[in-house]
Write a protein that holds these residues in place. Structure first.
Motif, short mmCIF file in Angstrom:
data_model
loop_
_atom_site.label_atom_id
_atom_site.label_comp_id
_atom_site.label_asym_id
_atom_site.label_seq_id
_atom_site.Cartn_x
_atom_site.Cartn_y
_atom_site.Cartn_z
N UNK A 125 0.83 -1.20 0.00
CA UNK A 125 0.00 0.00 0.00
C UNK A 125 0.87 1.25 0.00
N UNK A 126 0.60 2.15 -0.96
CA UNK A 126 1.29 3.43 -0.99
C UNK A 126 0.80 4.33 0.13
N UNK A 127 -0.47 4.19 0.49
CA UNK A 127 -1.06 4.98 1.58
C UNK A 127 -2.42 4.37 1.87
N UNK A 128 -2.56 3.80 3.05
CA UNK A 128 -3.81 3.16 3.46
C UNK A 128 -4.38 3.95 4.63
N UNK A 129 -5.19 4.99 4.37
CA UNK A 129 -5.55 5.93 5.43
C UNK A 129 -6.81 5.60 6.22
N UNK A 130 -7.62 4.65 5.78
CA UNK A 130 -8.94 4.46 6.40
C UNK A 130 -8.86 3.49 7.57
N UNK A 131 -9.37 3.93 8.71
CA UNK A 131 -9.55 3.06 9.87
C UNK A 131 -11.05 2.84 10.01
N UNK A 132 -11.48 1.60 9.85
CA UNK A 132 -12.90 1.27 9.86
C UNK A 132 -13.21 0.31 11.00
N UNK A 133 -14.49 -0.01 11.18
CA UNK A 133 -14.88 -0.94 12.24
C UNK A 133 -15.46 -2.20 11.62
N UNK A 134 -15.69 -3.19 12.46
CA UNK A 134 -16.33 -4.43 12.04
C UNK A 134 -17.52 -4.65 12.96
N UNK A 135 -18.57 -5.34 12.48
CA UNK A 135 -19.83 -5.35 13.24
C UNK A 135 -19.90 -6.33 14.39
N UNK A 136 -19.13 -7.42 14.35
CA UNK A 136 -19.41 -8.47 15.30
C UNK A 136 -18.21 -9.02 16.04
N UNK A 137 -18.36 -10.26 16.52
CA UNK A 137 -17.34 -10.90 17.34
C UNK A 137 -16.30 -11.63 16.51
N UNK A 138 -16.56 -11.79 15.23
CA UNK A 138 -15.61 -12.41 14.31
C UNK A 138 -15.83 -11.79 12.94
N UNK A 139 -14.98 -12.15 11.99
CA UNK A 139 -15.06 -11.56 10.66
C UNK A 139 -15.94 -12.40 9.74
N UNK A 140 -16.68 -11.70 8.88
CA UNK A 140 -17.37 -12.40 7.80
C UNK A 140 -16.70 -12.03 6.48
N UNK A 141 -17.25 -12.52 5.39
CA UNK A 141 -16.61 -12.28 4.09
C UNK A 141 -16.60 -10.80 3.71
N UNK A 142 -17.65 -10.06 4.08
CA UNK A 142 -17.66 -8.63 3.80
C UNK A 142 -16.57 -7.90 4.57
N UNK A 143 -16.37 -8.30 5.82
CA UNK A 143 -15.29 -7.70 6.61
C UNK A 143 -13.94 -7.97 5.96
N UNK A 144 -13.72 -9.20 5.55
CA UNK A 144 -12.43 -9.55 4.95
C UNK A 144 -12.20 -8.78 3.65
N UNK A 145 -13.26 -8.64 2.87
CA UNK A 145 -13.14 -7.87 1.63
C UNK A 145 -12.74 -6.43 1.93
N UNK A 146 -13.36 -5.82 2.92
CA UNK A 146 -13.04 -4.43 3.26
C UNK A 146 -11.62 -4.30 3.82
N UNK A 147 -11.20 -5.28 4.59
CA UNK A 147 -9.85 -5.21 5.16
C UNK A 147 -8.78 -5.35 4.09
N UNK A 148 -9.11 -6.03 2.98
CA UNK A 148 -8.17 -6.17 1.88
C UNK A 148 -8.19 -5.00 0.91
N UNK A 149 -9.10 -4.06 1.13
CA UNK A 149 -9.18 -2.89 0.25
C UNK A 149 -7.87 -2.10 0.34
N UNK A 150 -7.34 -1.61 -0.75
CA UNK A 150 -6.04 -0.93 -0.72
C UNK A 150 -5.99 0.33 0.14
#
Length: 379
Positions: A21-46
């Motif tokens: 990553x040249x610059x990964x500025x976003x700090x986001x949250x996750x909804x639950x007690x573990x990750x789902x596929x949508x969470x993983x997709x967002x965490x892999x976003x550049x």
């Protein structure tokens, strides 16, 4: 001036299945007690650089440790953060987590030199400093044992007695006392392997309005603010790993809230005060950020003003459409030239990652330094 710590080697910070990553500025949250596929997709976003956890992400220590490990398995360069200050702002409170007192208690200790024969001038200050270091060490070591990288503390706002949202989160009214106690807390954090985040620059304690639900306005002059509320940032510049500006408008300085103001962040905090650490925006979903527009517009304004990272909190629930809109909108805005990636910002982000493995919880419970810190916590 303090320079950011060198990022760890690429083998340590970026796993083979994640992009560089040249610059990964976003700090986001996750909804639950573990990750789902949508969470993983967002965490892999550049553009994703970190995760902020909340009480809804907590069930017990084993679950929290597992969640942090899940996040790191997606990308081990992600910065796992939490608001965990002690007092009423402490996300994890059960299953062994210590209830650390509000920071005002340390300020009260500072002024208590005892009575009668036990009275010694300056005794309260020395006891408060030791207790503050203990607070930082306990907070950080327990969080690190569960896999959390950073807590957004200490609060450097002054206790003017007017702000309900700050209140007992502040150490004291005197910026000198605030600076000394904050330095001691940061020493404890550092001893446990954690950086720090001073907030809310240049000061949120003077105004009554709560920036979570309102747009606070502080009408004092720049001279008055710099001589009082902003002093801890000037005095602690070499010790601060990161800073979070306030969603407060200071109209005699700039029409924009501090977190969207180049004058506050570039001219004053960086150029005048010499701060070289990372700058986080406060939560873009707060009412105080609404003056900058929608979440994407707010993120662009914050990054262009000088923030290295932007937070969007409590928006992943019910499908997380606002999070996706921010990530996609910010990526498109970058392609359109509305903001530019900053390798310096990315280096500052990576510099906040802990440099050593934490002490596991069971080992921590028997560690002499931890036991000594527990004994020094104020009642």
């Amino acid at each position: 001036m303090k320079s950011p710590r060198r990022p760890r080697s690429s083998r340590q910070t970026v796993p083979t299945h994640a992009p560089v990553h040249a610059h990964a500025p976003v700090v986001l949250d996750v909804p639950g007690l573990s990750l789902d596929e949508s969470d993983r997709r967002r965490l892999l976003h550049p553009l994703t650089g970190g995760v902020i956890l909340f009480a809804r992400n907590w069930h017990n220590r084993a679950q929290l440790t597992s969640l942090c490990a899940e996040i790191k398995s997606v990308r081990d360069d992600l910065l796992i953060c939490v608001d965990h200050e002690g007092g009423r702002v402490q996300r994890f409170k059960t299953d062994g987590f210590t209830h650390v007192p509000a920071m005002r208690r340390l300020g009260e200790m500072w002024t208590d030199d005892c009575q009668g024969r036990a009275q010694v001038e300056g005794l309260g200050a020395m006891r408060a400093m030791a207790a503050a270091t203990a607070c930082g060490y306990v907070l950080a070591s327990e969080l690190r044992a569960c896999g959390v990288d950073l807590t957004f503390t200490p609060v450097l706002d002054l206790d003017w007695g007017e702000s309900g949202v700050i209140g007992d989160r502040a150490f004291h009214r005197d910026p000198r006392v605030v600076s000394m106690l904050a330095r001691a807390v940061m020493q404890g954090l550092q001893q446990a392997g954690m950086s720090n985040c001073g907030k809310h620059f240049p000061g949120h304690g003077f105004v009554k309005a709560d920036s979570h639900v309102d747009v606070p306005v502080d009408r004092r002059s720049l001279k008055a603010i710099l001589a009082d509320d902003a002093r801890p940032y000037e005095w602690l510049d070499l010790s601060l790993g990161s800073v979070m500006p306030a969603h407060v408008i200071y109209p005699k300085v700039d029409a924009a809230p501090a977190g969207f103001s180049r004058r506050w962040l570039q001219d004053i905090l960086r150029a005048q005060m010499g701060f070289t650490g990372a700058i986080f925006s406060d939560d873009l979903s707060m009412e105080g950020a609404s003056v900058a527009g929608n979440h994407t517009q707010g993120a662009i304004a914050a990054l262009n003003a000088g923030c290295d990272l932007v937070l969007l909190c409590n928006q992943s629930v019910q499908g997380g459409a606002p999070v996706d809109a921010l990530l996609d909108g910010l990526l498109q805005a970058q392609a359109d030239g509305l903001w530019q990636a900053s390798p310096d910002s990315e280096a500052r982000r990576l510099g906040l990652l802990p440099q050593h493995h934490p002490v596991p919880w069971d080992d921590l419970m028997h560690q002499p330094a931890y036991q000594q810190a527990l004994a020094r916590l104020p009642a």
